[in-house]
Each structure stands twice: as structure tokens, then as C-alpha cells.
Design an enzyme around this catalytic site. Structure first.
Site, PDB file in Angstrom:
ATOM      1  N   HIS A  51       0.844  -1.194   0.000  1.00  0.00           N
ATOM      2  CA  HIS A  51       0.000   0.000   0.000  1.00  0.00           C
ATOM      3  C   HIS A  51       0.876   1.240   0.000  1.00  0.00           C
ATOM      4  O   HIS A  51       2.103   1.155   0.075  1.00  0.00           O
ATOM      5  CB  HIS A  51      -0.986  -0.013   1.166  1.00  0.00           C
ATOM      6  N   HIS A  53       1.342   4.013   2.013  1.00  0.00           N
ATOM      7  CA  HIS A  53       1.850   4.791   3.133  1.00  0.00           C
ATOM      8  C   HIS A  53       3.370   4.920   3.081  1.00  0.00           C
ATOM      9  O   HIS A  53       4.076   3.975   2.703  1.00  0.00           O
ATOM     10  CB  HIS A  53       1.411   4.173   4.460  1.00  0.00           C
ATOM     11  N   ASP A  55       5.778   4.973   5.189  1.00  0.00           N
ATOM     12  CA  ASP A  55       6.670   4.062   5.912  1.00  0.00           C
ATOM     13  C   ASP A  55       6.779   2.701   5.221  1.00  0.00           C
ATOM     14  O   ASP A  55       7.530   1.833   5.672  1.00  0.00           O
ATOM     15  CB  ASP A  55       6.226   3.897   7.378  1.00  0.00           C
ATOM     16  N   HIS A  56       6.069   2.547   4.099  1.00  0.00           N
ATOM     17  CA  HIS A  56       6.181   1.333   3.284  1.00  0.00           C
ATOM     18  C   HIS A  56       6.775   1.620   1.908  1.00  0.00           C
ATOM     19  O   HIS A  56       7.178   0.693   1.213  1.00  0.00           O
ATOM     20  CB  HIS A  56       4.800   0.687   3.112  1.00  0.00           C
ATOM     21  N   HIS A 105      -7.521  -0.574   5.679  1.00  0.00           N
ATOM     22  CA  HIS A 105      -6.470   0.320   6.178  1.00  0.00           C
ATOM     23  C   HIS A 105      -6.262   1.448   5.175  1.00  0.00           C
ATOM     24  O   HIS A 105      -6.248   2.629   5.526  1.00  0.00           O
ATOM     25  CB  HIS A 105      -5.196  -0.495   6.376  1.00  0.00           C
ATOM     26  N   ASP A 126      -0.273  -3.788   6.412  1.00  0.00           N
ATOM     27  CA  ASP A 126      -0.912  -3.292   7.630  1.00  0.00           C
ATOM     28  C   ASP A 126      -2.381  -3.696   7.720  1.00  0.00           C
ATOM     29  O   ASP A 126      -3.171  -3.025   8.387  1.00  0.00           O
ATOM     30  CB  ASP A 126      -0.815  -1.767   7.693  1.00  0.00           C
ATOM     31  N   HIS A 164       4.750  -4.616  11.044  1.00  0.00           N
ATOM     32  CA  HIS A 164       5.085  -3.893  12.268  1.00  0.00           C
ATOM     33  C   HIS A 164       5.200  -4.857  13.441  1.00  0.00           C
ATOM     34  O   HIS A 164       4.504  -5.881  13.502  1.00  0.00           O
ATOM     35  CB  HIS A 164       4.012  -2.851  12.600  1.00  0.00           C
TER      36      HIS A 164
END
Length: 252
Positions: A51, A53, A55-56, A105, A126, A164
């Protein structure tokens, strides 16, 4: 055989590193620096994304600039060279893969299922966490519940690689949601010892999640009772139970 190992990033992210011979792929590289360090001079063969985001995806541009490698993931993400959508199948690392759309998410979220010689491996970003699930930033409770149900239908020995290290915090909530579940108590003890050794609690398995993850256990009478105490109606549907749990977890 493919080796799969976590590359820690930020405070609690895991970038998953898949290797077979001289081929190296990473899943959800939010940061390029630890990936380059883990490669130890090897070349990166490609990137898989679940996805959008940051942090990915934050390390994608730097990795592509250095290694000129393909990027597979949702077509909504800038830089993806091979868009993936629900039901797609492809071959990578000499193994078969399939794609599940799992909105909730985010709306563009996908899960990647690797059919390995040693079983099935699920890279779920996530959406599904160890003993938990992702927050609903874009999707609805009904979408997330359907997505989790889809993942929970995989064989029980499927290994679950989420992104995570949230396990211990999730287990605290799971214990509150279902205090009579002894499987949660056992898991919490084992995973606490694992973290004390500074080791990852992942991968999990679908079977373990079905036994201990409250978001997959909306049919449990004890969970229904706890959800009712937090606003669910007496005859609540599974989606309403899920929505109540997710709202409770957001403020837990």
C-alpha cells in the site's frame, strides 16, 4: 528454497527481504538505508508493495535509482512498474504468487501470497497484524472485516508476515477483549520472552491468529459481551462487533 528475513526499520517496521540464490527482493521498503545495508553489496532484483503509506514506500525512489529494479504493487502508487490487482497471479523467485485486494487500512491495499516449497507465506502489510489489525484510515469496517475474513480463509499453517512489531500491545488488547481465552495468555508469555531476547515475534500463522486475534473472533460469546459493554447492540452483526472492537482499540 527462498529465505525470508526481516529488516528492521524506523521504530517498529519490518521490511521483508526474500532471497533465492543471487536474487533479492524486498517488501514495503519504507527506508532504503537498512535495505542497502542488508544487501551487503548484492544487487536488488525488485520491490513488492502492499500500500501507499510512506513508511512502506519511502525508500523506493532511492532503491530504484541505485538498482534500476522493477516495482510491483498497487497501480495507484507512483513508480510502480507492474500494477497488481485482486486475483492477479505471477511468478517470482521461481514460485507462484497471487494477489488479494484487502481494502480497509487504505483503499489500495493488497496482500501478496507466496506459494513456496515449504508452504504458504502471506505478506499482508498493515491489514492483518499479529493479534490485531490495521487502523481504518480510508476504508470502512465492512471492507476491513471482509478483507480479514478473506485472509483468515487461508490454510492454518500459512505464515503471516505483517509489517510492524505491534504484537505485545495487540495482545494486551486481546486479553481485555477476551479475558477467558487461555491461548492469548500463553501467546503473551511466549512473545514477551521472544521480545526480551530482542527477536521478532513474526511470522505468525493463520491458525494462531484464529485462536488469539480478537478481530478474527467476532463470533466469540465473550468478545460479543465485551463489545456490548463498549456500545455494540445485543444482536450485533459480525461487522458491528468488528467496528466496535476497532473503535475500542483506537482509544485503548
Amino acid at each position: 528454497m527462498i529465505t525470508i528475513r526481516p529488516i528492521p526499520a524506523f521504530n517498529d517496521n519490518y521490511i521483508w527481504h526474500l532471497r533465492k540464490g543471487d536474487e533479492h527482493w524486498v517488501v514495503d521498503p519504507g527506508d532504503a538505508t537498512p535495505v542497502k545495508k542488508a544487501l551487503n553489496g548484492a544487487s536488488l532484483s525488485g520491490i513488492l508493495l502492499t500500500h501507499h503509506h510512506l513508511d512502506h514506500t519511502g525508500g523506493v525512489v532511492s532503491l530504484v535509482e541505485e538498482f534500476d529494479c522493477p516495482v510491483l504493487g498497487p497501480g495507484s502508487i507512483a513508480g510502480v512498474t507492474t500494477p497488481l490487482a485482486d486475483g492477479d497471479r505471477f511468478t517470482l523467485l521461481q514460485r507462484d504468487w497471487e494477489v488479494f485486494a484487502v481494502p480497509g487500512h487504505t483503499l489500495d491495499h493488497i496482500a501478496l501470497v507466496l506459494h513456496g516449497s515449504d508452504g504458504i507465506h502471506l505478506f499482508c502489510g498493515d491489514t492483518l497484524f499479529a493479534a490485531g489489525c490495521g487502523r481504518l484510515f480510508e476504508g470502512t469496517p465492512a471492507q476491513m472485516h471482509e478483507s480479514l475474513t478473506k485472509l483468515a480463509s487461508l490454510p492454518k499453517d500459512t505464515k503471516v508476515y505483517c509489517a510492524h512489531e505491534y504484537t505485545l500491545a495487540n495482545l494486551q488488547f486481546a486479553r481485555a477483549a477476551e479475558p477467558g481465552n487461555e491461548d492469548i495468555t500463553v501467546r503473551e508469555e511466549l512473545d514477551s520472552a521472544t521480545r526480551d531476547r530482542n527477536q521478532p515475534t513474526l511470522p505468525s500463522t493463520i491458525g494462531l491468529e484464529l485462536a488469539t486475534n480478537p478481530f478474527l473472533r467476532t463470533g466469540s460469546q465473550e468478545i460479543r459481551m465485551q463489545a456490548a459493554a463498549h456500545g455494540a447492540t445485543p444482536d450485533a452483526s459480525a461487522v458491528e462487533i468488528f467496528a466496535t472492537l476497532r473503535h475500542w482499540k483506537d482509544t485503548f
